[in-house]
Motif scaffolding. Structure first.
Motif, PDB file in Angstrom:
ATOM      1  N   ASP A  91       0.943  -1.126  -0.075  1.00  0.00           N
ATOM      2  CA  ASP A  91      -0.142   0.016   0.039  1.00  0.00           C
ATOM      3  C   ASP A  91       0.620   1.380  -0.052  1.00  0.00           C
ATOM      4  N   GLU A  92       1.949   1.321   0.761  1.00  0.00           N
ATOM      5  CA  GLU A  92       2.750   2.369   0.869  1.00  0.00           C
ATOM      6  C   GLU A  92       3.523   2.733  -0.323  1.00  0.00           C
ATOM      7  N   ILE A  93       4.042   1.453  -1.007  1.00  0.00           N
ATOM      8  CA  ILE A  93       4.919   1.561  -2.211  1.00  0.00           C
ATOM      9  C   ILE A  93       3.876   2.099  -3.218  1.00  0.00           C
ATOM     10  N   TYR A  94       2.743   1.452  -3.310  1.00  0.00           N
ATOM     11  CA  TYR A  94       1.733   1.918  -4.284  1.00  0.00           C
ATOM     12  C   TYR A  94       1.645   3.419  -4.307  1.00  0.00           C
ATOM     13  N   GLN A  95       1.316   3.929  -3.248  1.00  0.00           N
ATOM     14  CA  GLN A  95       1.118   5.560  -2.824  1.00  0.00           C
ATOM     15  C   GLN A  95       2.290   6.153  -3.386  1.00  0.00           C
ATOM     16  N   ASP A  96       3.329   5.566  -2.777  1.00  0.00           N
ATOM     17  CA  ASP A  96       4.675   6.389  -3.379  1.00  0.00           C
ATOM     18  C   ASP A  96       4.778   6.567  -5.008  1.00  0.00           C
ATOM     19  N   VAL A  97       4.573   5.540  -5.589  1.00  0.00           N
ATOM     20  CA  VAL A  97       4.864   5.186  -7.191  1.00  0.00           C
ATOM     21  C   VAL A  97       3.696   6.097  -7.803  1.00  0.00           C
ATOM     22  N   ASP A  99       2.412   8.884  -6.724  1.00  0.00           N
ATOM     23  CA  ASP A  99       2.615  10.365  -6.307  1.00  0.00           C
ATOM     24  C   ASP A  99       3.965  10.572  -7.234  1.00  0.00           C
ATOM     25  N   LEU A 100       5.081   9.635  -7.295  1.00  0.00           N
ATOM     26  CA  LEU A 100       6.107   9.941  -8.032  1.00  0.00           C
ATOM     27  C   LEU A 100       5.978  10.015  -9.501  1.00  0.00           C
ATOM     28  N   LEU A 101       5.031   9.397 -10.141  1.00  0.00           N
ATOM     29  CA  LEU A 101       4.689   9.348 -11.561  1.00  0.00           C
ATOM     30  C   LEU A 101       4.273  10.736 -11.907  1.00  0.00           C
ATOM     31  N   VAL A 102       3.669  11.392 -10.897  1.00  0.00           N
ATOM     32  CA  VAL A 102       2.934  12.869 -11.254  1.00  0.00           C
ATOM     33  C   VAL A 102       4.083  13.645 -10.941  1.00  0.00           C
ATOM     34  N   ILE A 103       5.152  13.603 -10.054  1.00  0.00           N
ATOM     35  CA  ILE A 103       6.248  14.449  -9.906  1.00  0.00           C
ATOM     36  C   ILE A 103       7.151  14.232 -11.267  1.00  0.00           C
ATOM     37  N   TYR A 104       7.222  13.098 -11.624  1.00  0.00           N
ATOM     38  CA  TYR A 104       8.080  12.925 -12.870  1.00  0.00           C
ATOM     39  C   TYR A 104       7.439  13.559 -14.263  1.00  0.00           C
ATOM     40  N   GLU A 105       6.201  13.392 -14.224  1.00  0.00           N
ATOM     41  CA  GLU A 105       5.456  14.099 -15.366  1.00  0.00           C
ATOM     42  C   GLU A 105       5.945  15.357 -15.470  1.00  0.00           C
ATOM     43  N   ASP A 106       5.782  16.057 -14.070  1.00  0.00           N
ATOM     44  CA  ASP A 106       5.840  17.775 -14.234  1.00  0.00           C
ATOM     45  C   ASP A 106       7.556  17.932 -14.277  1.00  0.00           C
ATOM     46  N   THR A 107       8.259  17.207 -13.829  1.00  0.00           N
ATOM     47  CA  THR A 107       9.706  17.806 -13.785  1.00  0.00           C
ATOM     48  C   THR A 107      10.585  17.013 -14.557  1.00  0.00           C
ATOM     49  N   HIS A 108      10.232  15.769 -14.922  1.00  0.00           N
ATOM     50  CA  HIS A 108      11.274  14.825 -15.684  1.00  0.00           C
ATOM     51  C   HIS A 108      12.734  14.708 -14.888  1.00  0.00           C
ATOM     52  N   MET A 109      12.684  14.900 -13.646  1.00  0.00           N
ATOM     53  CA  MET A 109      13.956  14.594 -12.728  1.00  0.00           C
ATOM     54  C   MET A 109      13.988  13.147 -12.634  1.00  0.00           C
ATOM     55  N   ASN A 110      15.257  12.990 -12.730  1.00  0.00           N
ATOM     56  CA  ASN A 110      15.957  11.441 -12.640  1.00  0.00           C
ATOM     57  C   ASN A 110      17.185  11.386 -11.729  1.00  0.00           C
ATOM     58  N   PRO A 111      17.296  10.700 -10.812  1.00  0.00           N
ATOM     59  CA  PRO A 111      16.301   9.982 -10.018  1.00  0.00           C
ATOM     60  C   PRO A 111      15.196  10.733  -9.697  1.00  0.00           C
TER      61      PRO A 111
END
Length: 136
Positions: A91-97, A99-111
């Motif tokens: 549940d915790e991993i899924y929540q982070d994943v 949210d991280l997909l949204v952050i990446y979509e906005d920033t393209h920051m990696n990691p």
């Protein structure tokens, strides 16, 4: 459906964890929303097109940075905080994943990482960012 590639150094610990996570995904009726596979990090590049995000064990932090410099990576790569890796609650991993997909979509920051968590080995949380670091 979000497709997650869970990576560790040789694939041994992640294979065990991924199998346990797959069982949890089914038990919690997330199998229509979340798919998880494991892989040694050394062959992650060959599998990029099949996944939406790569989630790495904490000990891969240095290798992830090298990987990003070497390859043209067009999906987010996330290094799990050490305590989250120890618990691995789906549940915790899924929540982070999510949210991280949204952050990446906005920033393209990696990691990709959450605000204030650019030094993964210093992170002390063992739950999803959203559950621990609530913002107004």
């Amino acid at each position: 459906m979000i497709r997650v590639l869970l990576c560790c150094g040789g694939g041994f610990s992640s294979s065990y964890v991924a199998e346990r996570m797959k069982k949890e995904i089914v038990e919690k009726h997330l199998d229509q929303e979340l798919y998880m596979e494991f892989s040694p990090f050394s062959i992650a590049y060959e599998r990029l097109e099949d996944f939406d995000i790569i989630v790495c064990c904490p000990h891969l932090n240095m290798y992830v940075k090298q990987f990003i410099k070497e390859y043209d990576v067009k999906i987010p790569i996330y290094v799990l905080p050490p305590r989250m890796y120890g618990n691995m609650e789906i549940d915790e991993i899924y929540q982070d994943v999510q949210d991280l997909l949204v952050i990446y979509e906005d920033t393209h920051m990696n990691p990709v990482h959450f605000p204030g968590e650019d030094h993964v080995l210093k992170i002390k949380r063992h739950k999803a960012y959203k559950h621990v670091c609530r913002t107004s």
